[in-house]
Design a protein around this motif. Structure first.
Motif, mmCIF file in Angstrom:
data_model
loop_
_atom_site.group_PDB
_atom_site.id
_atom_site.type_symbol
_atom_site.label_atom_id
_atom_site.label_comp_id
_atom_site.label_asym_id
_atom_site.label_seq_id
_atom_site.Cartn_x
_atom_site.Cartn_y
_atom_site.Cartn_z
ATOM 1 N N THR A 28 0.812 -1.221 0.000
ATOM 2 C CA THR A 28 0.000 0.000 0.000
ATOM 3 C C THR A 28 0.844 1.269 0.000
ATOM 4 N N GLU A 29 2.132 1.170 0.393
ATOM 5 C CA GLU A 29 2.961 2.368 0.482
ATOM 6 C C GLU A 29 4.431 1.965 0.498
ATOM 7 N N ILE A 30 5.274 2.807 -0.075
ATOM 8 C CA ILE A 30 6.718 2.606 -0.052
ATOM 9 C C ILE A 30 7.385 3.905 0.398
ATOM 10 N N ALA A 31 8.387 3.777 1.269
ATOM 11 C CA ALA A 31 9.106 4.955 1.741
ATOM 12 C C ALA A 31 10.581 4.630 1.872
ATOM 13 N N GLU A 32 11.430 5.607 1.642
ATOM 14 C CA GLU A 32 12.862 5.410 1.794
ATOM 15 C C GLU A 32 13.208 5.178 3.262
ATOM 16 N N SER A 33 14.155 4.271 3.518
ATOM 17 C CA SER A 33 14.570 3.998 4.893
ATOM 18 C C SER A 33 16.078 4.064 5.065
ATOM 19 N N GLY A 34 16.809 4.270 3.997
ATOM 20 C CA GLY A 34 18.265 4.337 4.073
ATOM 21 C C GLY A 34 18.846 4.469 2.687
ATOM 22 N N PRO A 35 20.162 4.574 2.611
ATOM 23 C CA PRO A 35 20.809 4.756 1.305
ATOM 24 C C PRO A 35 20.540 3.627 0.321
ATOM 25 N N SER A 36 20.348 2.420 0.854
ATOM 26 C CA SER A 36 20.186 1.281 -0.051
ATOM 27 C C SER A 36 18.899 0.510 0.175
ATOM 28 N N SER A 37 18.001 0.999 1.051
ATOM 29 C CA SER A 37 16.808 0.222 1.401
ATOM 30 C C SER A 37 15.556 1.071 1.372
ATOM 31 N N VAL A 38 14.406 0.372 1.303
ATOM 32 C CA VAL A 38 13.094 1.006 1.386
ATOM 33 C C VAL A 38 12.228 0.190 2.333
ATOM 34 N N ASP A 39 11.248 0.853 2.947
ATOM 35 C CA ASP A 39 10.238 0.180 3.761
ATOM 36 C C ASP A 39 8.937 0.109 2.981
ATOM 37 N N LEU A 40 8.268 -1.019 3.094
ATOM 38 C CA LEU A 40 6.993 -1.216 2.409
ATOM 39 C C LEU A 40 5.908 -1.512 3.427
ATOM 40 N N ARG A 41 4.799 -0.844 3.300
ATOM 41 C CA ARG A 41 3.627 -1.096 4.146
ATOM 42 C C ARG A 41 2.756 -2.109 3.422
ATOM 43 N N ILE A 42 2.489 -3.227 4.100
ATOM 44 C CA ILE A 42 1.743 -4.336 3.490
ATOM 45 C C ILE A 42 0.416 -4.513 4.216
ATOM 46 N N ALA A 43 -0.687 -4.414 3.505
ATOM 47 C CA ALA A 43 -1.997 -4.680 4.088
ATOM 48 C C ALA A 43 -2.228 -6.183 4.105
ATOM 49 N N VAL A 44 -2.476 -6.711 5.305
ATOM 50 C CA VAL A 44 -2.742 -8.141 5.489
ATOM 51 C C VAL A 44 -4.065 -8.231 6.239
ATOM 52 N N GLY A 45 -5.130 -8.557 5.529
ATOM 53 C CA GLY A 45 -6.450 -8.449 6.137
ATOM 54 C C GLY A 45 -6.698 -6.990 6.483
ATOM 55 N N GLU A 46 -7.174 -6.740 7.707
ATOM 56 C CA GLU A 46 -7.368 -5.376 8.180
ATOM 57 C C GLU A 46 -6.138 -4.858 8.917
ATOM 58 N N SER A 47 -5.110 -5.682 8.990
ATOM 59 C CA SER A 47 -3.895 -5.338 9.727
ATOM 60 C C SER A 47 -2.780 -4.918 8.769
ATOM 61 N N VAL A 48 -1.634 -4.578 9.368
ATOM 62 C CA VAL A 48 -0.520 -4.052 8.586
ATOM 63 C C VAL A 48 0.781 -4.735 8.989
ATOM 64 N N LEU A 49 1.624 -5.044 8.014
ATOM 65 C CA LEU A 49 3.004 -5.447 8.234
ATOM 66 C C LEU A 49 3.917 -4.429 7.563
ATOM 67 N N ILE A 50 5.144 -4.341 8.040
ATOM 68 C CA ILE A 50 6.151 -3.508 7.387
ATOM 69 C C ILE A 50 7.328 -4.402 7.035
ATOM 70 N N ALA A 51 7.812 -4.268 5.821
ATOM 71 C CA ALA A 51 8.963 -5.049 5.356
ATOM 72 C C ALA A 51 10.045 -4.085 4.881
ATOM 73 N N ARG A 52 11.288 -4.399 5.191
ATOM 74 C CA ARG A 52 12.426 -3.602 4.720
ATOM 75 C C ARG A 52 13.213 -4.425 3.713
ATOM 76 N N VAL A 53 13.356 -3.899 2.512
ATOM 77 C CA VAL A 53 14.083 -4.596 1.452
ATOM 78 C C VAL A 53 15.055 -3.616 0.804
ATOM 79 N N THR A 54 15.987 -4.144 0.060
ATOM 80 C CA THR A 54 16.914 -3.275 -0.663
ATOM 81 C C THR A 54 16.187 -2.623 -1.842
ATOM 82 N N ARG A 55 16.746 -1.496 -2.287
ATOM 83 C CA ARG A 55 16.179 -0.845 -3.467
ATOM 84 C C ARG A 55 16.249 -1.789 -4.674
ATOM 85 N N ALA A 56 17.335 -2.547 -4.746
ATOM 86 C CA ALA A 56 17.498 -3.463 -5.882
ATOM 87 C C ALA A 56 16.404 -4.522 -5.890
#
Length: 370
Positions: free
Chosen positions: A305-333
């Motif tokens: 549902t959303e992506i935001a920068e979290s560092g020079p090489s990574s981004v955070d992603l907001r994931i809708a799971v049912g009515e709840s939310v998870l956050i995942a941190r992955v590399t830009r690549a």
């Protein structure tokens, strides 16, 4: 409803705070040191007078600058538990507790000594003096004294800040019981995220004298734009789950929520009990389809549902799971290679070993009652 809207000049520091919260449960004021949290509860207690605004709880107005209402401290019936216990050293535990009780006319006493002693596990301490108590025991006595003053509202200013990890673990269950068994609203000041996640019903994030966000703990922690204000570098979403079953032979528990099920190390709670977890962004792996031949067992279907920068090489992603939310941190690549963007369906993989059983707190009272 707890309704606070105040402005106050404190030297060069400007406090401009407005929030509402359910009257029942724990409202946690969370933020960095110096953000204005203690100034807020001092105003609620009547220890300082705001320049303008109002403070109301239920049908009672403590302060209203427009109506020229400013109830005296001793008439507000607010209990206050400080960082240090502030017990009377020359009195026994019993006398310290009874001091709170004696401040209230007999006809207005609705909380008796015996139930408070039982609730806080103080029976074996009644004849001892504060110098012989541990830090956790002192704070439990301070809680008891505040309760026996028959408060309409209980304020707690960093009550565990001076305790080591062991003493903190000792007192947390008692505060949980207080939250769940006593019909007294609590405002808790803390800069410790684990305390807020475990105890709070409502979270009010304060930064530089202003409310940055407020709402349920899950809603506030599920935002990607707040780490700069909180100072939290270890981002993670919060889920409220229920114990569905225990797998005794594997020392595991299955927890259910609206987005699916998670298998975690066995929790010491009965089937049907609420459990609240923080799932760190670093412990969430994303895939485009369910994996095969893997040791990971926790797979949850969701949507970015959303992506935001979290560092020079990574981004955070907001994931809708049912009515709840998870956050995942992955590399830009990785985000680029998987074409991760809002609307993209993903499978979130969560390590079961990432959960810390000792930090699994029960949900707030309103969850217990469902």
């Amino acid at each position: 409803m707890l309704d606070v809207s105040i402005r106050q000049s404190l030297g060069r520091f400007q406090l401009d705070i407005a929030f509402t919260a359910e009257e029942r449960g724990v409202t946690a004021l969370f933020g960095r040191s110096g953000s204005g949290k203690t100034s807020v509860i001092n105003a609620i207690a009547g220890l300082t007078r705001p320049d303008s605004g109002h403070i109301r709880i239920g049908g009672t107005t403590y302060f209203d600058s427009a109506a020229r209402v400013d109830v005296a401290v001793e008439k507000r019936r607010v209990g206050y538990v400080f960082q240090d216990s502030r017990l009377f050293p020359h009195m026994t535990v019993r006398s310290n507790l009874e001091f709170g009780l004696r401040r209230v006319p007999a006809a207005e006493r609705r909380i008796a000594l015996g139930p408070v002693v039982d609730l806080l596990g103080l029976g074996h301490l009644l004849d001892r003096r504060p110098r012989g108590l541990s830090g956790g025991e002192k704070q439990r006595v301070a809680l008891g004294r505040a309760l026996l003053a028959q408060p309409r509202l209980l304020l707690m200013d960093e009550p565990m800040a001076s305790l080591d990890a062991g003493r903190k673990a000792e007192i947390l269950p008692y505060i949980e019981r207080l939250r769940d068994e006593m019909n007294i609203p609590i405002v808790l000041v803390s800069h410790a995220l684990d305390e807020v996640i475990r105890l709070a019903t409502t979270m009010v994030l304060i930064g530089e004298g202003r409310v940055v966000a407020s709402g349920s703990v899950g809603a506030v922690m599920g935002r990607l734009d707040l780490s700069a204000v909180t100072g939290i570098h270890d981002t993670g979403a919060v889920l409220d789950l229920t114990v569905e079953r225990h797998v005794e032979e594997d020392a595991l528990s299955v927890l259910a929520f609206d987005g699916g099920r998670l298998m975690v190390p066995r929790v010491g709670r009965p089937v049907g009990a609420p459990v609240r977890l923080q799932i760190h962004a670093r412990d969430v792996v994303l895939a485009l389809e369910p994996p095969t031949n893997t040791s990971l067992r926790n797979t949850l279907s969701g949507r970015v549902t959303e992506i935001a920068e979290s560092g020079p090489s990574s981004v955070d992603l907001r994931i809708a799971v049912g009515e709840s939310v998870l956050i995942a941190r992955v590399t830009r690549a990785a985000a680029r290679d998987l074409d991760l963007a809002p609307g993209r369906a993903v499978v979130a993989l969560v390590k079961g070993v990432a959960f810390e059983p000792d930090m699994m707190g029960a949900g707030p009272a309103r969850v217990v009652d469902v």
